[in-house]
Design an enzyme around this catalytic site. Structure first.
Site, mmCIF file in Angstrom:
data_model
loop_
_atom_site.group_PDB
_atom_site.id
_atom_site.type_symbol
_atom_site.label_atom_id
_atom_site.label_comp_id
_atom_site.label_asym_id
_atom_site.label_seq_id
_atom_site.Cartn_x
_atom_site.Cartn_y
_atom_site.Cartn_z
ATOM 1 C CD GLU A 35 82.902 13.338 16.827
ATOM 2 O OE1 GLU A 35 83.131 12.205 17.225
ATOM 3 O OE2 GLU A 35 83.638 14.311 17.086
ATOM 4 C CE1 TYR A 36 76.773 21.575 19.966
ATOM 5 C CE2 TYR A 36 75.747 22.037 17.846
ATOM 6 C CZ TYR A 36 75.832 22.260 19.209
ATOM 7 O OH TYR A 36 74.970 23.142 19.806
ATOM 8 C CG ASP A 37 76.634 20.157 12.534
ATOM 9 O OD1 ASP A 37 76.358 20.962 13.454
ATOM 10 O OD2 ASP A 37 77.337 20.453 11.552
ATOM 11 C CB SER A 82 79.207 54.529 27.204
ATOM 12 O OG SER A 82 79.082 55.838 27.639
ATOM 13 C CG LEU A 83 82.614 51.146 30.535
ATOM 14 C CD1 LEU A 83 83.447 49.937 30.161
ATOM 15 C CD2 LEU A 83 82.466 51.243 32.044
ATOM 16 C CD GLU A 113 83.969 42.396 34.076
ATOM 17 O OE1 GLU A 113 83.570 43.198 33.200
ATOM 18 O OE2 GLU A 113 83.247 42.004 35.002
ATOM 19 C CE LYS A 115 85.397 49.363 26.253
ATOM 20 N NZ LYS A 115 84.817 49.151 24.943
ATOM 21 C CE LYS A 312 88.967 51.380 23.614
ATOM 22 N NZ LYS A 312 88.004 52.403 23.254
ATOM 23 C CB CYS A 434 80.623 64.527 -10.028
ATOM 24 S SG CYS A 434 81.957 63.408 -9.587
HETATM 25 S S1 IVH Z 1 80.556 47.437 31.699
HETATM 26 C C1 IVH Z 1 77.974 50.708 33.371
HETATM 27 N N1 IVH Z 1 82.293 45.601 31.015
HETATM 28 O O1 IVH Z 1 82.025 48.658 26.403
HETATM 29 C C2 IVH Z 1 79.022 50.121 32.520
HETATM 30 N N2 IVH Z 1 81.370 46.945 29.297
HETATM 31 O O2 IVH Z 1 82.322 51.569 26.507
HETATM 32 C C3 IVH Z 1 78.508 49.151 31.560
HETATM 33 N N3 IVH Z 1 82.161 46.392 27.049
HETATM 34 O O3 IVH Z 1 78.629 49.433 26.018
HETATM 35 C C4 IVH Z 1 79.533 48.499 30.744
HETATM 36 N N4 IVH Z 1 83.470 44.725 27.637
HETATM 37 O O4 IVH Z 1 79.432 47.165 25.201
HETATM 38 C C5 IVH Z 1 81.490 46.585 30.579
HETATM 39 N N5 IVH Z 1 83.819 43.909 30.565
HETATM 40 C C6 IVH Z 1 83.026 44.883 30.129
HETATM 41 C C7 IVH Z 1 82.919 45.222 28.761
HETATM 42 C C8 IVH Z 1 82.083 46.272 28.389
HETATM 43 C C9 IVH Z 1 83.006 45.441 26.617
HETATM 44 C C10 IVH Z 1 81.505 47.376 26.182
HETATM 45 C C11 IVH Z 1 80.021 47.501 26.403
HETATM 46 C C12 IVH Z 1 79.751 48.951 26.691
HETATM 47 C C13 IVH Z 1 81.006 49.605 26.201
HETATM 48 C C14 IVH Z 1 81.271 50.853 27.017
#
Ligand code: IVH
Length: 673
Positions: A35-37, A82-83, A113, A115, A312, A434
């Site tokens: 239906e969407y298509d 990164s985190l 949030e 991850k 994690k 090899c």
């Molecule tokens: S915040 C300054 N929020 O995790 C911090 N990152 O390990 C910016 N990621 O490169 C990242 N869910 O790709 C943030 N709710 C979330 C996330 C998230 C996944 C990823 C993101 C980042 C990586 C860092």
């Protein structure tokens, strides 16, 4: 008529947009795909009949356009960071403690949030219209994947509010159900299956042909605002996410705001319980100080914010049985034992193999054929056998596995195997004779971070080697259209594309070329350091072990590998042939002999620092310092974090200068050039 057509167009666009939101944001589609298509096709037809009705933000633009030659680079307006990770409740508690201490408060409000397990991207809207999207890349420079992102239905092409600039950060991913449907279709077409939704999302986003991206169902969730011009953003992260939602940008339902560390831990448990039932993969949760002013007060250390952390989930585990233990021959000849397993679903994929690393590892875990084992898979890493369930070992007991007894010669080429003193791995001595080593050396040579020959993947290399068309990397540059077009599953078009990619790869950098050579122990970073240090390949080739050790991080083992590589006439010949075929790179003076601000200084790191050890080490080494593991009279500085123990005592005893983290960072700042 025109008026009704116009109204109908607007209605169709609205409908399509509404169903996009139902599907990608609310996870509750209310119409079928067919239906969407049908709605989509109706809009396409109407726009074709009445071109004056087409608008730049119409969903019909989401079908992709002609392929690009390559992605261009995008320098991020603000870096994509990164985190830091926490793996235990304790680590989360100390994160909260650090935050509370720095903010001088008893309890902190956090935004929480999921991850998302996908790929980070940044989206730019100018005057409310989507103009550019880019991957994270190395954090400072990413790839322009705008054409591909334009096809992602989850993303608005126009924001309801036409602000001069809005930059949105988030994650592109593939829903579990879309991943399953994609793999089913791939299988039916006899094409490659994706290992997990994350790989499928990455593979779909990095397509030069955006029509392919358009045919894959990608999703997107925002997790932050990069920059906004034309209005003041609300003062908390939670409110900013709500604002994004009002801009029709997908925000995961699970996002929320909690109080204090107990709120964090509750959220972790709650999401953990929901994890299997979520429509998309996650690998943990993310906590961020909610108040933006407080975030700024906390700031960043190196590449990660102090105000946020990823908590994690533990690696997923499952039980299965070892059907056999086989051996794989790696690029540099290493014989790696691999457990063949009864298929088991773990960490989002079906696992049938797990690495056993080497004989020592097999001995330590005492893995035998027939054993029941726990396999573990975290994120994107190779699955591994965590442990044997001894109670389930078959009776009579199977024999211990002895790699050398089982494979006294290389299982691929029959050459002798050898093991160097203090090494746990056996190695095939056949070198490029090899076929297993040759294939992997060629595949490595062509890989993205090396010569980046698009389209020359493992299957094709296998074919080229088996057909005797390619023996060394230099042969790649002698391939002709006729040779390629003869190959199975290779038409004229793909053959021409490959030849173009080979031609394109001739223009490279010295660092890539050194890395591509596949010298044992020379990874990408060492290759970069070598290139920077020597500036020209000839200088590097002429260097003896002692000179090589003047390169950052290069010790006797790496130096010896380089010397041994260039001592082989065969390797010298291949390099000469590559250059004769037109492979070239810019050369320069090199930094050899140049003195960095901390050259010759020896540092020891101890205790818990706010930044990671690896980061501190990298920062020091970038300034020429060496980082040692133990304190001696030769140590110049000891950097002591919280709870520093015996190393700090030793430093005091020997009168070595001790720096706390702040003094250390200040010192780096002052010494930096
Ligand atoms: S915040 C300054 N929020 O995790 C911090 N990152 O390990 C910016 N990621 O490169 C990242 N869910 O790709 C943030 N709710 C979330 C996330 C998230 C996944 C990823 C993101 C980042 C990586 C860092």
């Amino acid at each position: 008529m025109a008026a009704t057509a116009k109204e109908h167009c607007a209605w169709l666009r609205n409908e399509i947009e509404r169903h996009n939101i139902q599907y990608y944001q609310l996870d509750s589609p209310i119409i079928s795909d067919a239906e969407y298509d049908a709605l989509f096709r109706e809009l396409q037809n109407l726009e074709a009949q009445h071109p004056e009705l087409a608008t730049p933000d119409s969903p019909t633009h989401r079908v992709g356009s002609k392929p690009l030659k390559e992605f261009s680079e995008v320098v991020h307006r603000t870096p994509m960071l990164s985190l830091n990770n926490a793996f235990s409740e304790e680590e989360v508690r100390s994160f909260d403690e650090r935050v509370r201490e720095a903010l001088e408060t008893n309890e902190v409000e956090y935004a929480v949030e999921p991850k998302f397990d996908g790929l980070a991207i940044t989206l730019t809207y100018v005057d409310g219209v989507f103009v550019q999207g880019a991957t994270r890349g190395d954090g400072s420079v990413g790839e322009d994947v705008s054409e591909n992102l334009r096809t992602v239905r989850a993303l608005p092409l126009r924001l309801p509010q036409a602000l001069p600039l809005v930059e949105i950060r988030g994650e592109v991913l593939m829903m579990k159900r879309d991943f399953q449907a994609l793999n089913k279709a791939q299988e039916a077409r006899g094409e490659k299956l994706f290992a997990n939704p994350r790989n499928a999302a990455a593979g779909s986003l990095r397509q030069l042909d955006s029509r392919i991206t358009a045919s894959r169902r990608l999703s997107f969730f925002a997790y932050g605002v990069g920059a906004v011009e034309g209005m003041a953003l609300p003062p908390t992260h939670g409110e900013q996410m709500a604002w994004l939602k009002s801009m029709k940008v997908p925000v995961a339902e699970q996002c929320g705001v909690v109080q204090g560390v107990l709120g964090l831990l509750d959220f972790y448990r709650d999401i953990g319980a929901q994890r299997a039932g979520l429509p998309y993969d996650i690998d943990g949760v993310v906590y961020k100080v909610n108040d933006i002013a407080k975030q700024q007060q906390l700031g960043f250390v190196s590449r990660a914010p102090r105000f946020a952390i990823a908590h994690k989930f533990p690696a997923e585990e499952a039980l299965t049985t070892v059907l056999d233990i086989e051996v794989q021959v790696g690029r540099t000849g290493t014989l790696t034992p691999v457990a063949r397993l009864a298929p088991v679903f773990v960490g989002g994929v079906t696992v049938t193999n797990a690495t056993l690393h080497n004989q020592d590892e097999i001995d330590r875990k005492d893995v035998r054929v027939g054993d029941t084992v726990v396999v573990r898979r975290a994120g994107d890493v190779i699955p591994e056998v965590a442990r044997v369930v001894l109670e389930k070992r078959p009776q009579p007991e199977p024999a211990r596995f002895d790699l050398h007894q089982r494979h006294p010669v290389c299982p691929v080429c029959g050459s002798k195997v050898a093991r160097e003193a203090e090494e746990s791995a056996w190695r095939c001595t056949g070198g490029l004779f090899c076929p297993a080593q040759r294939k992997q050396a060629l595949w490595h040579f062509a890989s993205r971070r090396a010569m980046d020959i698009e389209g020359l993947g493992d299957k094709l290399v296998e074919l080229l080697v088996d057909q005797g068309l390619v023996h060394t990397p230099a042969d790649i540059y002698q391939l002709k259209l006729d040779d390629l077009a003869k190959l199975e599953r290779m038409g004229d078009k793909s053959a021409n594309n490959l030849l173009a990619a080979i031609e394109h790869s001739k223009k490279t950098t010295l660092a890539r070329f050194i890395y591509a050579l596949g010298i044992r122990n020379v990874g990408e970073t060492t290759a970069k350091d070598m290139a920077r240090h020597f500036g020209t390949l000839d200088k590097m080739m002429a260097a003896d072990a002692e000179r090589l050790q003047q390169v950052r991080d290069v010790g006797p083992v790496v130096a010896q590998s380089v010397v041994a590589f260039f001592a082989e006439q065969h390797n010298i010949d291949v390099i000469a042939q590559l250059r004769a075929s037109g492979v070239h790179w810019p050369e320069h003076e090199g930094e050899a002999g140049q003195v960095l601000p901390l050259s010759g200084q020896i540092f020891v790191l101890t205790g818990t620092l706010n930044i990671s050890r690896d980061e501190a080490k990298a920062m020091l080494e970038a300034q020429g310092a060496r980082v040692s593991g133990s304190v001696s009279k030769k140590t110049h500085y000891v950097v002591a974090g919280a709870e520093a123990g015996s190393k700090l005592d030793k430093a005091r005893e020997l009168g070595v200068t001790v720096l706390d983290e702040q003094q250390f960072l200040q010192m780096l700042e002052e010494k930096s050039i």
